[in-house]
Every structure is written in structure tokens, then in C-alpha cells.
Design a protein around this motif. Structure first.
Motif, PDB file in Angstrom:
ATOM      1  N   ARG A 133       6.176  -7.050  26.421  1.00 51.23           N
ATOM      2  CA  ARG A 133       4.883  -6.866  25.788  1.00 51.23           C
ATOM      3  C   ARG A 133       3.851  -7.850  26.310  1.00 51.23           C
ATOM      4  O   ARG A 133       2.667  -7.543  26.396  1.00 51.23           O
ATOM      5  CB  ARG A 133       5.040  -7.102  24.288  1.00 51.23           C
ATOM      6  CG  ARG A 133       4.836  -5.897  23.448  1.00 51.23           C
ATOM      7  CD  ARG A 133       5.466  -6.015  22.108  1.00 51.23           C
ATOM      8  NE  ARG A 133       5.513  -7.363  21.572  1.00 51.23           N
ATOM      9  CZ  ARG A 133       6.281  -7.720  20.527  1.00 51.23           C
ATOM     10  NH1 ARG A 133       7.048  -6.816  19.934  1.00 51.23           N
ATOM     11  NH2 ARG A 133       6.284  -8.944  20.098  1.00 51.23           N
ATOM     12  N   LEU A 134       4.329  -9.069  26.649  1.00 51.36           N
ATOM     13  CA  LEU A 134       3.404 -10.127  27.064  1.00 51.36           C
ATOM     14  C   LEU A 134       2.775  -9.839  28.423  1.00 51.36           C
ATOM     15  O   LEU A 134       1.706 -10.347  28.743  1.00 51.36           O
ATOM     16  CB  LEU A 134       4.142 -11.462  27.135  1.00 51.36           C
ATOM     17  CG  LEU A 134       4.882 -11.881  25.869  1.00 51.36           C
ATOM     18  CD1 LEU A 134       5.533 -13.229  26.091  1.00 51.36           C
ATOM     19  CD2 LEU A 134       3.938 -11.953  24.691  1.00 51.36           C
ATOM     20  N   ILE A 135       3.468  -9.021  29.225  1.00 51.22           N
ATOM     21  CA  ILE A 135       2.976  -8.756  30.582  1.00 51.22           C
ATOM     22  C   ILE A 135       1.561  -8.199  30.551  1.00 51.22           C
ATOM     23  O   ILE A 135       0.782  -8.382  31.467  1.00 51.22           O
ATOM     24  CB  ILE A 135       3.923  -7.774  31.301  1.00 51.22           C
ATOM     25  CG1 ILE A 135       5.272  -8.431  31.526  1.00 51.22           C
ATOM     26  CG2 ILE A 135       3.349  -7.316  32.624  1.00 51.22           C
ATOM     27  CD1 ILE A 135       6.268  -7.535  32.183  1.00 51.22           C
ATOM     28  N   ARG A 136       1.231  -7.511  29.435  1.00 47.97           N
ATOM     29  CA  ARG A 136      -0.047  -6.842  29.322  1.00 47.97           C
ATOM     30  C   ARG A 136      -1.227  -7.774  29.591  1.00 47.97           C
ATOM     31  O   ARG A 136      -2.296  -7.340  30.053  1.00 47.97           O
ATOM     32  CB  ARG A 136      -0.158  -6.253  27.916  1.00 47.97           C
ATOM     33  CG  ARG A 136      -0.615  -4.841  27.877  1.00 47.97           C
ATOM     34  CD  ARG A 136      -2.100  -4.811  27.793  1.00 47.97           C
ATOM     35  NE  ARG A 136      -2.540  -5.783  26.817  1.00 47.97           N
ATOM     36  CZ  ARG A 136      -2.727  -5.516  25.553  1.00 47.97           C
ATOM     37  NH1 ARG A 136      -2.525  -4.307  25.107  1.00 47.97           N
ATOM     38  NH2 ARG A 136      -3.126  -6.460  24.732  1.00 47.97           N
ATOM     39  N   VAL A 137      -1.030  -9.078  29.327  1.00 45.68           N
ATOM     40  CA  VAL A 137      -2.121 -10.039  29.478  1.00 45.68           C
ATOM     41  C   VAL A 137      -2.635 -10.051  30.923  1.00 45.68           C
ATOM     42  O   VAL A 137      -3.806 -10.345  31.184  1.00 45.68           O
ATOM     43  CB  VAL A 137      -1.661 -11.443  29.008  1.00 45.68           C
ATOM     44  CG1 VAL A 137      -0.975 -12.194  30.101  1.00 45.68           C
ATOM     45  CG2 VAL A 137      -2.817 -12.233  28.456  1.00 45.68           C
ATOM     46  N   VAL A 138      -1.759  -9.693  31.866  1.00 44.15           N
ATOM     47  CA  VAL A 138      -2.132  -9.670  33.280  1.00 44.15           C
ATOM     48  C   VAL A 138      -3.301  -8.724  33.520  1.00 44.15           C
ATOM     49  O   VAL A 138      -4.181  -8.985  34.338  1.00 44.15           O
ATOM     50  CB  VAL A 138      -0.912  -9.241  34.122  1.00 44.15           C
ATOM     51  CG1 VAL A 138      -1.325  -8.876  35.527  1.00 44.15           C
ATOM     52  CG2 VAL A 138       0.109 -10.342  34.148  1.00 44.15           C
ATOM     53  N   ASP A 139      -3.306  -7.628  32.790  1.00 46.62           N
ATOM     54  CA  ASP A 139      -4.321  -6.600  33.005  1.00 46.62           C
ATOM     55  C   ASP A 139      -5.730  -7.098  32.707  1.00 46.62           C
ATOM     56  O   ASP A 139      -6.716  -6.550  33.194  1.00 46.62           O
ATOM     57  CB  ASP A 139      -3.999  -5.380  32.129  1.00 46.62           C
ATOM     58  CG  ASP A 139      -4.847  -4.198  32.520  1.00 46.62           C
ATOM     59  OD1 ASP A 139      -5.029  -4.006  33.736  1.00 46.62           O
ATOM     60  OD2 ASP A 139      -5.322  -3.488  31.634  1.00 46.62           O
ATOM     61  N   SER A 140      -5.854  -8.166  31.892  1.00 48.78           N
ATOM     62  CA  SER A 140      -7.183  -8.641  31.517  1.00 48.78           C
ATOM     63  C   SER A 140      -7.867  -9.390  32.651  1.00 48.78           C
ATOM     64  O   SER A 140      -9.084  -9.551  32.647  1.00 48.78           O
ATOM     65  CB  SER A 140      -7.094  -9.575  30.315  1.00 48.78           C
ATOM     66  OG  SER A 140      -6.281  -9.006  29.341  1.00 48.78           O
ATOM     67  N   ILE A 141      -7.080  -9.895  33.609  1.00 53.60           N
ATOM     68  CA  ILE A 141      -7.687 -10.702  34.669  1.00 53.60           C
ATOM     69  C   ILE A 141      -7.853  -9.825  35.896  1.00 53.60           C
ATOM     70  O   ILE A 141      -6.900  -9.260  36.420  1.00 53.60           O
ATOM     71  CB  ILE A 141      -6.824 -11.949  34.953  1.00 53.60           C
ATOM     72  CG1 ILE A 141      -6.758 -12.797  33.688  1.00 53.60           C
ATOM     73  CG2 ILE A 141      -7.390 -12.740  36.103  1.00 53.60           C
ATOM     74  CD1 ILE A 141      -5.598 -13.729  33.655  1.00 53.60           C
ATOM     75  N   LYS A 142      -9.101  -9.733  36.350  1.00 49.82           N
ATOM     76  CA  LYS A 142      -9.444  -8.736  37.359  1.00 49.82           C
ATOM     77  C   LYS A 142      -8.663  -8.917  38.648  1.00 49.82           C
ATOM     78  O   LYS A 142      -8.151  -7.958  39.225  1.00 49.82           O
ATOM     79  CB  LYS A 142     -10.948  -8.841  37.645  1.00 49.82           C
ATOM     80  CG  LYS A 142     -11.570  -7.564  38.154  1.00 49.82           C
ATOM     81  CD  LYS A 142     -13.046  -7.777  38.436  1.00 49.82           C
ATOM     82  CE  LYS A 142     -13.402  -7.215  39.792  1.00 49.82           C
ATOM     83  NZ  LYS A 142     -14.590  -7.847  40.362  1.00 49.82           N
ATOM     84  N   ARG A 143      -8.558 -10.177  39.112  1.00 49.36           N
ATOM     85  CA  ARG A 143      -7.871 -10.456  40.366  1.00 49.36           C
ATOM     86  C   ARG A 143      -6.405 -10.049  40.295  1.00 49.36           C
ATOM     87  O   ARG A 143      -5.843  -9.521  41.231  1.00 49.36           O
ATOM     88  CB  ARG A 143      -7.952 -11.953  40.688  1.00 49.36           C
ATOM     89  CG  ARG A 143      -9.337 -12.388  41.018  1.00 49.36           C
ATOM     90  CD  ARG A 143      -9.609 -12.060  42.466  1.00 49.36           C
ATOM     91  NE  ARG A 143     -10.801 -12.744  42.899  1.00 49.36           N
ATOM     92  CZ  ARG A 143     -10.996 -13.132  44.164  1.00 49.36           C
ATOM     93  NH1 ARG A 143     -10.090 -12.890  45.073  1.00 49.36           N
ATOM     94  NH2 ARG A 143     -12.104 -13.729  44.495  1.00 49.36           N
ATOM     95  N   PHE A 144      -5.805 -10.360  39.142  1.00 47.24           N
ATOM     96  CA  PHE A 144      -4.400 -10.011  38.963  1.00 47.24           C
ATOM     97  C   PHE A 144      -4.233  -8.502  39.006  1.00 47.24           C
ATOM     98  O   PHE A 144      -3.303  -7.987  39.612  1.00 47.24           O
ATOM     99  CB  PHE A 144      -3.891 -10.526  37.625  1.00 47.24           C
ATOM    100  CG  PHE A 144      -3.635 -11.999  37.604  1.00 47.24           C
ATOM    101  CD1 PHE A 144      -3.909 -12.787  38.704  1.00 47.24           C
ATOM    102  CD2 PHE A 144      -3.098 -12.611  36.476  1.00 47.24           C
ATOM    103  CE1 PHE A 144      -3.677 -14.145  38.697  1.00 47.24           C
ATOM    104  CE2 PHE A 144      -2.859 -13.972  36.456  1.00 47.24           C
ATOM    105  CZ  PHE A 144      -3.162 -14.731  37.562  1.00 47.24           C
TER     106      PHE A 144
END
Lengths: 633, 633
Positions: free
Chosen positions: B464-475
Motif C-alpha cells: 500500500r505504501l508504494i503508492r506514495v511514489v506516484d505523487s512525485i513527478k520524477r519518480f
């Protein structure tokens, strides 16, 4: 810069190769000081080190003042490398004063300015390639950082999962420690797993517990080791290529601009367009490259002045710089000196027959066979007298080969600059001859069997065998490519030395004296735990790693090389964390990130790019037109 | 092929996805048979295995006959893959007969035809990508071989030098064995050093003896590990790229030829050039892609027929294939279903405010914060009741987020095919919800704390935590690239499975039963040396590697993966050489050469190329013209 006669004289003096060598020598001395400073291999008194270092600093300052006189004052202050040199010199002096005072007062202090020394190597004007490499790293850094953060996020997530999955199961490692119970330890262990250094070991307890848990580690390795590490290579390579292209474009533009300016100075009006006359052009070429032969200059003029009009326009003039860069090998069919001095013998039937044999392909095959037989003989026991006599036979045969070749081919052509293998052969054989004679002389005269000379003899004997590679065409092509990328690899060597030096200085300050190595130490107490009771029974001591320490600059460099190779780096790190604290891991992880993830990938990018260029290069248009002219002549 | 109605019906039946799935299923069953055959995980009687295998063979034969009916007889025999399938089927039958007879007579025999099974996976028509990968390996092979020979020559020379330098010095390794005295052992040790697996260990005795000897190993590693391994990558990459370009060129040419042929069939004369009318074109597009919408078809026609003439010429017709390949995402601004059924409530002020909040950037930030807090809670001990209740809070929050988003956005647009993260979120949350409820139900009802479900709950929580990646544009950009190269990596996965399967079959025949692992084995005799007294005290047994064996197909695959990761592979190999003979090293070295030097380098080349394409791609001309049209509309 100033174009007054005095200014030009100063500039010529500045770029004189003699001055460059002197400054390189001082940089070398400054870097080599690490051998004599605490912790030293050959300890010098403090005042001696200080005198040497001040001398070096004076030399650098003089060089900098010289440079300031050559270029305009405003340009001097705009250039970051000059400012960097000034700051380094100032900080070094400051550090020396503080260190001197504190040492006099018998207080503990650190020579922190030694870390700055490699910056001098980077910032002197001559190491342009090295600065370009650093710039390309700086340019790749932001892109690498984003991937690195994502990679670290992945490692942290997997560590959290590992903690939840294995933390409560009460598993133990093969050394009996608790398995995956502390989050920070897991992060470190899984970071080590990315480098594959603890590959099956870290997985075994979980795998032994249940076969399905191996899936966790397999997914982890596929994502973090294979995919992320490839992405690092891709990002570094891509940025390196982009940056290189940009630099080359700028260089080409600068060259063109300078050539246009030169043309404007030399031009004479003729008809409706300004031109440069042949006379002016000749003088210019002579001034720029005094060593160029008249035939070569003639050839270049013919290429530039296609219609034989006696003058050239701007486009033809601008390409001069490129023309001068093309290497033209003048293959003069010189007459063999023996033919001049002893024509009767040299032209006799027997002599001609010999030359014919030597030039025949069969001659090469025979010597390849001899080399193979020699390889077998080297493999056999050299204390057998029959074998040791055979060595003389082989040496004689190789010597005979060189002499025969010198007889058949013109010596100056044989030792031309591009004849790599002839040079290699001759040097190896002569060295082997000298070393073998020296060895037998020592052996027979004094019953003293010098191991060092014997070692050299062995190495030379094996090196002789390498020659066989030259006989196979495909191998020769690969080797030639490798030789061509040699200079690039040397630049890279400088880069590695700069990074190693910085890490060695830091490592020596942090870890010196904590791990001891005793030569012939079986007799001394504590040799089995490297002189530090904390290491008793640790993997570090068990593996005999005591000599891998930071007790002098050479050991440090070898240890850093071992860390670069990556394998067992966690064991090496564990030795130093045991004797200091777990925080020491930071040093080793930072080293891994900087050297393995960034520098080694740049090295691989270097080699890949060099190979692709070698494979896919097509001779440029200019080169083709030159070749066409040569054929016409 | 034949264009009779019957022929076309046969062809349509042949390429029907249902038939493909059936044949893939049979291939899967055939490969999976290794689980049930000796050495088996779930042993089946011999006759059952034989019945299954014969069924699979019948299916393959039927498929082949079907194919032979579809394409002309001469083409069938020209295609090497058909011949390969026939040979494999024939050999398998032969092997089964021999094995059956010999087993009946209680003689020892080997099911050697199992090695051939992966060839079926390669040669069925559907795995075109896989065959391309194999072709590219075959093309790179000669070039790789030359570099490999040169590399082996270098290893042999260094080994000879090592023998001469260290053989007579009487050094011992940390395990007490003689150091560098046998030539073949040295060659193996130095080959292992190239893979860095025994990196500082193999050097330590020499290094402890004299610091200068480390230079030998440093030069060796620089030349053989760094330079030669980079050259391998360069050669593999270069050939891969060249081959890929050639394949793509051929494909483009074939497509063009087919389109020209199609045009010739459909053309009608009009003025001085043949054209295709809109009506014919519409029917063709409908026949080729029945799923295409009328709007989309209209758009494509507008792009093809720029001047709105109602017919198109040859060049415009030929680009149809490319046009159909361009993905056009139809973003219909559909009306939210709630607005249709409950317009009063949905359009109220409170509702509009909610939707506004959900669509605000702030909403994303709040949930990123919640995820981070959740990460900290996961890290804490979950047996604390406060923590375990908080889990329900987090689950509720995530569920609320999805519901709110479904309220604010149109559900069909929210779950469109390209909305990867929305799908990911929803699936993870629903799974987590089910697993958590199941877990607490089991816990409260029967005092039985199911570890398996708890493990799944933990994994889902972390995912579930992986989702945070989507918030950062470069990632997001990096992740999107990784997702795009996914299919290529899957092809590569098939390649790896083929190679692993072959090596696993050979390895199982060679080493099955020699090394035993006892689950909960502390009670059983011989567990400390893997059930084989020869391993008593060996590094293999000491490291707890007993489970790394060839006793069934899953263990074999895991072991082969460990060998691919390279680290400690010499220790794993040493286990098997100890219980069999030194010749077993050949198996492990061959595996290393095939998988690490060739396959992994191809993988890196895959990833590099995919990344470069992603970085440097510029939308093609056709795509641009389509975009232009869309903007015009």
C-alpha cells in the motif's frame, strides 16, 4: 590574452612542456607526502613534511601567478578552477599552522586539509580530460539521484516487509545471531544483498524455514540488483553521452571561431572574396607544426587548394586545423643499411634466400609453434636441469628471430612508432636476457638464489608468450581497439586516484591503528585477532583479513580496491564496525555508492562508447579526400 | 497461403486465441511434468507421467498438422522450426520407449529427452519475441567467442604466472590447503576471481606474504574483470542493436510489401492513378479491427484523405497499418452515474464542495502524510493492541479515499485501462480488507493464528505504501519507463526459463540425491553435513547450504538463480565437486559463461536500449499528423 611580444613570450613559457612537467612533479610530491606523514610507511619528522609541503605550495602559487600574468585579470577571476586552487592553498596553510601549534601543545588533531590535495591535480590546467570527466559526473548527478532515491525507497519498503515477515519467527543465522529483527540491520543487510556480496547467506535461514520465502529474495534481487543497477548504468551512460556530445560541439564551435579569426588576420583581397596566399599559409603551417615535412605540407596544400589556384578561400582555410590532426604515416621505402655498407654480402643468393624465408608466412607459424612449446616448458618444473637449460635455447631462438627480422626489414621501419608488437618483443626479450644472466650469475657466484630477480624472470617469460595473440587477425583487432581506448582508461585512472585518495585520507583518520597486521605474526600475541581483542572470533579475523587496514596509504589503496571489487565488502566493513561503531558502515556505504554505482558505471560507459565508436566509425569526409589525393599522387 | 474460403477458415481457426491458449497450456503441462517426475516434489507413477506426456505430444502434433494444412507444403519444410518440433517429438517418443523398457528391466537409465522440452516453447509460432532473442544471441555468438578466447588466453597466462610466482613459496590458504600449486586449480581459482566471488580471499595469502604481490591481483582484476567484462557487454550490446535494426528493417519491408499487395487487390481506376474508395476502406478497417469505433475510423480516414476527396492513393493507403497501431485514447466526458440517478443530491452545495476537496492537490498531500504515518505504524510492534486497532483506522481511511474518488470522478474513466495506479490501489486495498477480516475472524474464532494469512496481510500493508511514489513527478517518469519495458523483460523471463530448464534437467540427472536437506533436521543424524559424510567440515556445510541442491525442480531453479547472482558460486560448486568429482566444475563454469556472460549482458543491453529509446524518442511523423488532426477537430 595580450598579444604584445612580452605577453606571447610569457605564454610560450607558460605552456612549455618543461614547466608542465615541473608542476606535475610537484603535484606528485604533494600527493606522495601521504607516504611519509602519520600514519606513515616511512615516517619523516613533522618539520621535513612541512618543508616539502610548503615548497609544493610555493610552486603552485608561482604557477598561478604566472597564469594570472598571461590571461586578462577579469578572466582569471571568472574561472572557478583558479579560485579553487587559491582556496585549497589557503586552507592547507591554515591547517598546517593549526596542526603545528596543536602538536606542539601535545593535543590531538587531524590533518583535514590532506583531503583537498587531489583537487590540485584536478584543477591544474593540463588535466583537461580529468576535469571533463568530473563535469560529466556533475551533470549526471541529478538524474542519478532521482533513481537512487527511488532505489532506496524500494530497499526501505522491502526491509519493512522483511521485518514483518521474518522478525517474529525466531530464526537464527548460521553464526547464531538473531535473523532480521532490527530494522536498520535489515536495511544494511539488504543493501549488501543489492551488491550481491552476501547473496545466498542472507537468504538461507528464511529458505531453510520455508521454500516459498526464497521468492521474496528472488523478487528483491531481480528488482534491485538487476533492474535498478541496469537503470543506473543507463542513466549514467545516457548523460555521459549527451554531455560528451555537447562538449564536442562546443569545442568544434570554438575551433571554427578561432580559425575564422585567424583567417581575418591573414586574408588578402583578391577579386570579390578575401583569400589566403600559399606563401602565408606555408609560413603559418611551419609556425604551428615545425616538425612537419615539406612533402606532407605539399600534400595538405593540394587537398585545400583543389583547383591549383595558388590561394584558398575561407572554407578551405578553416579545415586546416582538422587536416593537421590527420595522421599521415610516411612509409619511406628506405634502403637497408647493410645494403649500403655491405652490398656484396647482402645481395648474395644465400642472403636473399634468408630474407625470403623470414618474410614468409611459414616463419610466423614456426615461431608460434615455438612459443606454444615454450609455454609447456614454462609450466613444467624449472628446477629440473634439463628444463632450465632449455630456457637458454628459447631465449636464443627469440633473439635469433629479432635479429633475422632486423636483417630482413629496414630497422627504422621495423621500429616505427606504430609498430607496437616489435617494440614489445624487443624490450621483453632484452629484459629477459639481462634478468636471466643476472640470475644465473648470482646463483653461481654466491649460492644466493635471489627470489626478486627470479620473479621478474618468470613474469618476463610468460609475457613473451603474449606475442602469439598477434598472429590471429581477430585477436589483433580486439587488442588494437583496447590499445586505442588506452588513453581514455588512463584519464579514468586519474579519476579513480583522486577519489581513492580522498577516501584513503578520511579512512586513515578514522580507522588508523585499530586493526594491526603482524608480519610473520604466528609468534606474536594477538595475531589471530589482528591485535584487537574485539575481533576475536569474528569473520574478519577468521578470513585472515588483518592486512586489509588503514594503517598506511598503500594498505588503504589496496583495501579500497578490494571494496571496489565489492565481494566480501560487508565482511571488511564488519571488521571496522566491530572495532569502532556501527556508524562506520556509513563510510563503506558512501564509498560503495560513489565508486561502484557512479564511477564504475562511468567506466563501463567509457568502454562501451569507445568500442561502439571503434566498431561503427566511418572515415570522415576530410580523411577520405586526403586519401583520394594520396592515391592520385 | 491458400486463399480459398476453406483455407481462410482453417487459418482463422489456427490463429484463434482459443487455440493458442490451448497449445500454451499443453506446453505448460509438458514443462511442469518435471515436478512429478523423478526426482519429484509430488511423485506420480510412471504410467501417469507417460500418459500426460503422450497427450501433450499428440496436441503438438495436431497443431503442427493444422499448420501444415494452412501454409503451402514447400514452405512448411523450409521452416527450421517445424523440423525442430518434429525432431523433438520423435526423440521424446524414442526416449520414452527406451526408458520404459529399461525401467521394466530394472536397469539404470536417464530421461535425456527432457532437456529438449523447452525447444517446444521456443518453436511454437506464438513466441516470436523469444525466437528473436535467440536469433540475436546466435548472431552475437561468433563475436563473443573471439573475445572469450582472448579472455581465456589471458586467464591461462595469468595462471601460469601465478604458478611460477607462488607455487614454490609454500604458502597456505586460511583453510590450510596448499596455495597455488596445481595449474588447473589455479585456472579455476582465477576464473572465479574474474566473477569476483572469491575476491579478497584468494589474494590474502600472497598479500600477507608480501605487499607487492597484491599488484598481480589488481592488474588481473582490472584487465579481466573490468575491461574484458565491459568488452563482453559492448560486443553483446553492439550485435544486439545491429541485429535488432536488421530485423525491424525486414519487418517494415514485409509490411510494406503486404500493404502494396492489399492495395492492388482493392484498387479501382480513377483518373490516371488507381485509388481506393472510402467505402472499400471502411469495410477493410472494419474487417481487420472490428472493435474500432466509428469516430476513431472517421479520424483515421481524415488523416489519410487530407484533401477530403473521398478516395486515397497508394501512399496514403500503405500507412494504414501504422495508423491502426497508434493508440488513441478516447476520453469521453461521461456524466457521473449519480448525477443521472440522484441529480438533486449530487448537485447540492455539500456534494459539490466534497468533490472540490477531493480534486484539490491538498487532498493528495494529506493522503501522502497518512501513508507516511502508516509506514511508521507498520514498523512498530503489531502485537500492541493500540497498533493493531490503528490498522483498522488506516484501512478505513484508504477505503474512504477510493470511495471519495469514485464519487468525484466518473467511475469508468477512473478505471480506464491506462490508469495503472487506480487499479493497483483498489486491488491492494480490497485484498488487504479481505485478508485482515479473515485473519481476525480466524484469530477470534479458534485461537489459531494463521501465519500464512498474516504474512499476506503484512505484504499487502507494505505494498500500500508504494503508492506514495506516484505523487512525485520524477519518480512517476522512471516508473512509467520501467512499466513500458515490462513486456521486453517478460520475453527475457521466458528466455531465462528455457535456459534454466535445460540446466536444471542436466543438473538433476547429474547431482540428484547427493546432497540432502532435512527439514527440522537438528534431530536427524548427518544434518550437519547434508547427509553426505564427504561434506563434513566443508565450507558448503558450514554455510548451511544443504537446501541448495538438485533434488527437485524448484530447488534446482532456486539454486540456478543463486548461481546467476554469482556470489559464493564457487562455494556452491565446491559442495557438488566434493560429493562427485572435480569434473563437476565444468557444469558450473558452463552455466556461468552461458547465463552471466551472455544472457545477463543481453538483459542489460535490453534495458539500456529500452531506456535510451524512452529518453530520446521523438513522436514519429505519422503520430504528429494524427495529433494535428485531433486538434483541428
Amino acid at each position: 590574452f595580450s598579444t604584445s611580444p612580452q605577453g606571447i613570450r610569457l605564454y610560450k613559457f607558460y605552456i612549455h612542456s618543461c614547466m608542465r612537467i615541473i608542476i606535475l612533479f610537484f603535484i606528485f610530491v604533494d600527493l606522495a607526502l601521504a607516504i611519509f606523514e602519520e600514519p606513515a610507511i616511512f615516517p619523516f619528522p613533522l618539520w621535513a613534511n612541512f618543508v616539502i609541503e610548503v615548497t609544493c605550495l610555493v610552486a603552485f602559487t608561482a604557477r598561478l601567478i604566472h597564469y594570472a600574468k598571461v590571461i586578462p585579470w577579469s578572466n582569471f577571476w571568472k574561472d572557478p578552477k583558479n579560485i579553487c586552487i587559491i582556496v585549497v592553498i589557503f586552507l592547507t596553510l591554515l591547517d598546517m599552522i593549526i596542526y603545528g601549534i596543536l602538536t606542539e601543545m601535545h593535543l590531538y588533531c587531524v590533518r583535514w586539509s590532506r583531503v583537498l590535495r587531489p583537487l590540485l591535480l584536478v584543477n591544474i590546467t593540463e588535466s583537461r580530460q580529468l576535469r571533463r570527466a568530473f563535469r560529466s559526473i556533475r551533470n549526471a548527478l541529478p538524474h542519478v539521484l532521482y533513481v537512487f532515491f527511488l532505489f532506496m525507497f524500494s530497499v526501505l519498503m522491502f526491509s519493512l516487509m522483511a521485518l514483518k515477515l521474518f522478525g517474529k519467527r525466531g530464526l537464527v543465522t548460521s553464526e547464531g545471531r538473531a535473523y532480521f529483527t532490527d530494522y536498520l540491520d535489515i536495511v544494511f543487510d539488504l543493501y549488501v544483498l543489492v551488491t550481491t556480496a552476501n547473496s545466498p547467506d542472507v537468504m538461507m535461514p528464511a529458505y531453510n524455514y520455508g521454500i516459498m520465502f526464497s521468492v521474496f529474495f528472488i523478487i528483491y534481487i531481480v528488482i534491485n540488483t538487476y533492474i535498478f543497477m541496469s537503470v543506473f548504468l543507463a542513466v549514467v551512460y545516457n548523460n555521459y553521452k549527451k554531455h560528451l556530445k555537447e562538449e564536442v560541439r562546443q569545442l568544434v564551435r570554438a575551433k571554427r571561431r578561432n580559425m575564422v579569426q585567424a583567417f581575418r588576420l591573414l586574408q588578402e583581397p583578391r577579386g570579390d572574396e578575401p583569400v589566403v596566399m600559399r606563401e602565408t599559409w606555408n609560413r603559418l603551417v611551419h609556425a604551428v607544426q615545425p616538425g612537419i615535412s615539406a612533402v606532407h605540407r605539399e600534400l595538405l596544400w593540394n587537398v585545400s587548394d583543389e583547383h591549383n589556384r595558388g590561394y584558398i578561400g575561407r572554407p578551405a582555410f578553416i579545415q586546416l586545423a582538422d587536416l593537421l590532426n590527420i595522421q599521415v604515416i610516411t612509409l619511406k621505402s628506405r634502403i637497408h643499411p647493410l645494403q649500403i655498407y655491405l652490398p656484396g654480402i647482402y645481395n648474395s643468393a644465400a642472403s636473399r634466400c634468408t630474407r625470403c624465408v623470414v618474410q614468409h608466412r611459414f616463419f610466423v607459424y614456426v615461431y608460434d609453434l615455438i612459443i606454444l612449446v615454450n609455454a609447456v616448458f614454462i609450466g613444467l618444473d624449472e628446477e629440473n636441469p634439463f628444463i632450465s637449460y632449455s630456457e637458454w635455447v628459447f631465449l636464443g631462438l627469440y633473439l635469433l628471430e629479432i635479429l633475422l627480422k632486423l636483417y630482413a626489414f629496414e630497422p627504422r621501419a621495423f621500429y616505427a612508432r606504430h609498430q607496437f608488437w616489435n617494440w614489445f618483443d624487443t624490450i621483453i626479450i632484452i629484459c629477459a636476457l639481462i634478468a636471466t644472466i643476472l640470475n644465473s650469475a648470482l646463483k653461481s657466484s654466491s649460492n644466493y638464489n635471489s627470489r626478486e630477480i627470479l620473479d621478474i624472470v618468470f613474469i618476463l617469460r610468460v609475457l613473451r608468450l603474449i606475442r602469439v595473440v598477434d598472429s590471429i587477425k581477430r585477436f589483433r583487432a580486439i587488442i588494437n581497439t583496447l590499445i586505442k581506448i588506452g588513453p581514455t582508461i588512463l584519464t579514468f585512472g586519474q579519476l579513480i586516484i583522486v577519489i581513492y585518495y580522498i577516501f584513503a585520507m578520511v579512512g586513515m583518520e578514522l580507522f588508523k591503528g585499530t586493526i594491526q597486521f603482524f608480519e610473520n605474526g604466528a609468534l606474536k600475541p594477538g595475531h589471530e585477532f589482528c591485535g584487537n581483542p574485539l575481533l576475536n572470533g569474528s569473520a574478519f579475523a577468521k578470513n585472515n583479513y588483518c592486512r586489509n587496514n588503514f594503517n598506511n596509504v598503500i594498505s588503504s589503496f589496496i583495501l579500497l580496491f578490494e571494496l571496489t571489487v565489492v565481494n566480501q565488502w560487508h565482511v571488511l566493513a564488519s571488521g571496522f564496525t566491530t572495532v569502532t561503531s556501527n556508524a562506520a558502515r556509513i563510510y563503506f556505504v558512501v564509498f560503495h555508492i560513489v565508486v561502484v554505482i557512479i564511477i564504475i558505471n562511468i567506466f563501463v560507459a567509457f568502454v562501451l562508447e569507445a568500442f561502439f565508436v571503434e566498431y561503427n566509425v566511418s572515415t570522415s569526409g576530410l580523411q577520405t579526400s586526403l586519401e583520394k589525393k594520396i592515391k592520385e599522387l
